[in-house]
Write a protein that holds these residues in place. Structure first.
Motif, PDB file in Angstrom:
ATOM      1  N   ARG A 234       3.594   5.479  -3.448  1.00 55.99           N
ATOM      2  CA  ARG A 234       3.970   4.178  -4.014  1.00 55.99           C
ATOM      3  C   ARG A 234       2.879   3.766  -5.007  1.00 55.99           C
ATOM      4  O   ARG A 234       2.001   2.965  -4.676  1.00 55.99           O
ATOM      5  N   PRO A 235       2.889   4.313  -6.214  1.00 58.53           N
ATOM      6  CA  PRO A 235       1.782   4.092  -7.152  1.00 58.53           C
ATOM      7  C   PRO A 235       1.593   2.628  -7.550  1.00 58.53           C
ATOM      8  O   PRO A 235       0.460   2.171  -7.714  1.00 58.53           O
ATOM      9  N   LEU A 236       2.680   1.886  -7.728  1.00 59.65           N
ATOM     10  CA  LEU A 236       2.536   0.477  -8.100  1.00 59.65           C
ATOM     11  C   LEU A 236       1.860  -0.313  -6.991  1.00 59.65           C
ATOM     12  O   LEU A 236       0.962  -1.130  -7.250  1.00 59.65           O
ATOM     13  N   ALA A 237       2.265  -0.065  -5.734  1.00 58.46           N
ATOM     14  CA  ALA A 237       1.636  -0.761  -4.617  1.00 58.46           C
ATOM     15  C   ALA A 237       0.169  -0.377  -4.499  1.00 58.46           C
ATOM     16  O   ALA A 237      -0.686  -1.235  -4.215  1.00 58.46           O
ATOM     17  N   VAL A 238      -0.138   0.898  -4.725  1.00 56.92           N
ATOM     18  CA  VAL A 238      -1.533   1.336  -4.676  1.00 56.92           C
ATOM     19  C   VAL A 238      -2.355   0.609  -5.732  1.00 56.92           C
ATOM     20  O   VAL A 238      -3.471   0.138  -5.457  1.00 56.92           O
ATOM     21  N   MET A 239      -1.821   0.502  -6.952  1.00 56.23           N
ATOM     22  CA  MET A 239      -2.562  -0.151  -8.029  1.00 56.23           C
ATOM     23  C   MET A 239      -2.791  -1.630  -7.720  1.00 56.23           C
ATOM     24  O   MET A 239      -3.904  -2.145  -7.896  1.00 56.23           O
ATOM     25  N   VAL A 240      -1.757  -2.310  -7.226  1.00 56.63           N
ATOM     26  CA  VAL A 240      -1.896  -3.745  -6.942  1.00 56.63           C
ATOM     27  C   VAL A 240      -2.876  -3.979  -5.801  1.00 56.63           C
ATOM     28  O   VAL A 240      -3.766  -4.843  -5.885  1.00 56.63           O
ATOM     29  N   LEU A 241      -2.732  -3.219  -4.720  1.00 56.64           N
ATOM     30  CA  LEU A 241      -3.639  -3.400  -3.586  1.00 56.64           C
ATOM     31  C   LEU A 241      -5.073  -3.047  -3.962  1.00 56.64           C
ATOM     32  O   LEU A 241      -6.019  -3.732  -3.549  1.00 56.64           O
ATOM     33  N   THR A 242      -5.250  -1.995  -4.751  1.00 59.63           N
ATOM     34  CA  THR A 242      -6.595  -1.633  -5.190  1.00 59.63           C
ATOM     35  C   THR A 242      -7.205  -2.727  -6.048  1.00 59.63           C
ATOM     36  O   THR A 242      -8.388  -3.054  -5.911  1.00 59.63           O
ATOM     37  N   ASP A 243      -6.403  -3.325  -6.928  1.00 64.37           N
ATOM     38  CA  ASP A 243      -6.905  -4.422  -7.759  1.00 64.37           C
ATOM     39  C   ASP A 243      -7.358  -5.598  -6.898  1.00 64.37           C
ATOM     40  O   ASP A 243      -8.406  -6.204  -7.152  1.00 64.37           O
ATOM     41  N   VAL A 244      -6.579  -5.925  -5.869  1.00 68.31           N
ATOM     42  CA  VAL A 244      -6.937  -7.044  -4.998  1.00 68.31           C
ATOM     43  C   VAL A 244      -8.229  -6.742  -4.245  1.00 68.31           C
ATOM     44  O   VAL A 244      -9.142  -7.584  -4.173  1.00 68.31           O
TER      45      VAL A 244
END
Length: 345
Positions: free
Chosen positions: A108-118
Motif C-alpha cells: 500500500r504505497p500511498l498509505a506508507v507515504m502518508v504514515l511515514t510523513d506523519v
C-alpha cells in the motif's frame, strides 16, 4: 512538477513548523543527561549527517528501512512521553511503526507515504524541541547550518550523492523524506532540510525573543516557497540544495540578532521570561552601599587604629577589630546575633 503538489509540500512544512512552535510553548521536555552543548558536539552531529547517506548507500534497502524505523520509533516515543506518559507513548510508537511496516508488506504505497510523513513530522518536532529546550544555542545552530550548507552544495549540487540516496530510500517505509508525490523527480523535502526549518525558529525564539522566532520561521518558509516556485516555473528540474540557500540566511540572522540583542538567553532565562541574559552589574548594590554607611560609630571607633575593620548591620556599626574575624567576634560579644557585613575603616 505539479504546482498543487508543491503547494501541498509547503503547506506541510508550515504545519510542521507551527506544530514545533506549539509544542515548544506548551510542553516541557526533560533535559537529557548530555551536559552543555559545545562546538565539538555540533561538529560530531555534522559529521554524522555527512557520513550517514554514504553509509546507507552501501546497505540493502531492507536494512535502511529497519534503521530508520527504529530511529523513528525512539523519536516518536520521547516526543509523546511528556504528553501521555512513557508507557502509552511506547505503545503508540510501536503501533505506528508496526502499522507502517504492515502497509509496506501489504503493498500500500500511498498509505506508507502518508504514515511515514506523519511519523517523520512528529520526530522532527520532538528532536527540534529536545535540542532547543536542552540548551542548544543560536550560535550552535548557525555553525550547524553553515556546515550543512557547504555539504548540501557538494552532495546535492556538485555530485550525485543525494540523488542516489533519494533513489535508494524513495518508496521505503520510514524514508527520511517528507514526500508528497513519488514521481520523477519526486516532490519531497529531506529530513535535514525540514529539521533546520523547524529548529532554528525555536532556538531563535528562546535566544532572542518572539520577533526573532517569527522572522526565522518566515524566512525559512519563504525560502522553501521560492524554491518551489522555481520548480513550478520550470527553472529548476532536478534536486536543489535547499540548505545552501537557507544556511547562510540562518548565519546572518544569528549575527544580526546578537548585535541587536546582545547575549543569548539561556533556557532558564527563557522559562522565566527574562528579556535577555542578565549582564554582570557594574556598580555595587545601592542597598549594600547604604548598609556600609554607619549611622553612629563614635563609641566603637574610639581607639580603633587606622586600617581597622568595622562590622555593620542595617547602617549601624556593631563591632570593630583589627581583622574581619575580630570585628565579627567583637559584634558577637556585644550581643549581635546576626552575621554582620565587615569593611575596612
Amino acid at each position: 512538477m505539479s504546482a498543487a503538489a508543491l503547494v501541498g509540500l509547503n503547506a506541510c512544512v508550515a504545519a510542521v513548523t507551527a506544530a514545533g512552535a506549539a509544542y515548544f510553548g506548551r510542553v516541557r521536555m526533560p533535559r537529557p543527561p548530555v551536559g552543555r552543548y559545545e562546538l565539538p558536539d555540533v561538529a560530531v552531529v555534522s559529521a554524522v549527517v555527512v557520513a550517514a547517506p554514504l553509509v546507507y548507500l552501501e546497505l540493502p534497502r531492507a536494512a535502511v528501512a529497519v534503521v530508520f524505523g527504529l530511529a523513528l520509533c525512539a523519536a516518536l516515543q520521547f516526543t509523546l512521553a511528556p504528553l501521555s506518559g512513557g508507557g502509552l507513548a511506547w505503545m503508540v510508537a510501536l503501533g505506528s511503526v508496526a502499522a507502517t511496516a504492515g502497509c509496506a508488506f501489504a503493498d500500500r504505497p500511498l498509505a506508507v507515504m502518508v504514515l511515514t510523513d506523519v511519523l517523520l513530522a512528529v520526530a522532527v518536532v520532538g528532536v527540534a524541541n529536545m535540542w532547543a529546550q536542552s540548551g542548544m544555542r543560536s550560535a550552535h545552530v548557525a555553525w550547524f547550518a553553515g556546515a550543512l550548507a557547504c555539504y548540501d552544495l557538494v552532495a546535492t549540487g556538485l555530485t550525485s550523492v543525494m540523488d542516489r540516496f533519494a533513489a535508494q530510500v524513495m518508496g521505503l517505509p520510514f524514508a527520511p523524506l517528507l514526500a508528497v508525490t513519488r514521481g520523477d523527480p519526486p516532490v519531497a523535502l529531506g529530513l535535514g532540510d525540514l529539521l533546520l526549518l523547524v529548529l532554528f525558529p525555536l532556538v531563535a525564539f528562546k535566544a532572542f525573543g518572539r520577533a526573532a522566532g517569527l522572522l526565522a520561521a518566515g524566512i525559512g518558509l519563504a525560502v522553501s516557497a521560492a524554491v518551489s516556485l522555481l520548480f513550478a516555473l520550470g527553472a529548476l528540474t532536478g534536486a536543489f540544495p535547499l540548505l545552501t540557500a537557507l544556511g547562510p540566511l540562518i548565519v546572518v540572522q544569528h549575527v544580526l540578532w546578537v548585535r541587536v540583542r546582545g547575549a543569548e538567553r539561556t533556557v532558564a532565562e527563557w522559562r522565566r521570561g527574562a528579556s535577555r541574559a542578565a549582564a554582570a552589574p557594574t556598580d555595587p548594590d545601592p542597598a549594600l552601599l547604604k548598609a556600609l554607611e554607619p549611622a553612629d560609630t563614635e563609641g566603637l571607633r574610639t581607639g580603633l587604629p587606622d586600617g581597622g575593620w568595622l562590622a555593620v548591620i542595617d547602617g549601624r556599626v556593631v563591632g570593630t577589630g583589627t581583622s574581619p574575624g575580630r570585628a565579627r567576634a567583637d559584634a558577637g560579644l556585644r550581643g549581635c546575633a546576626s552575621v554582620p557585613v565587615v569593611r575596612q575603616d
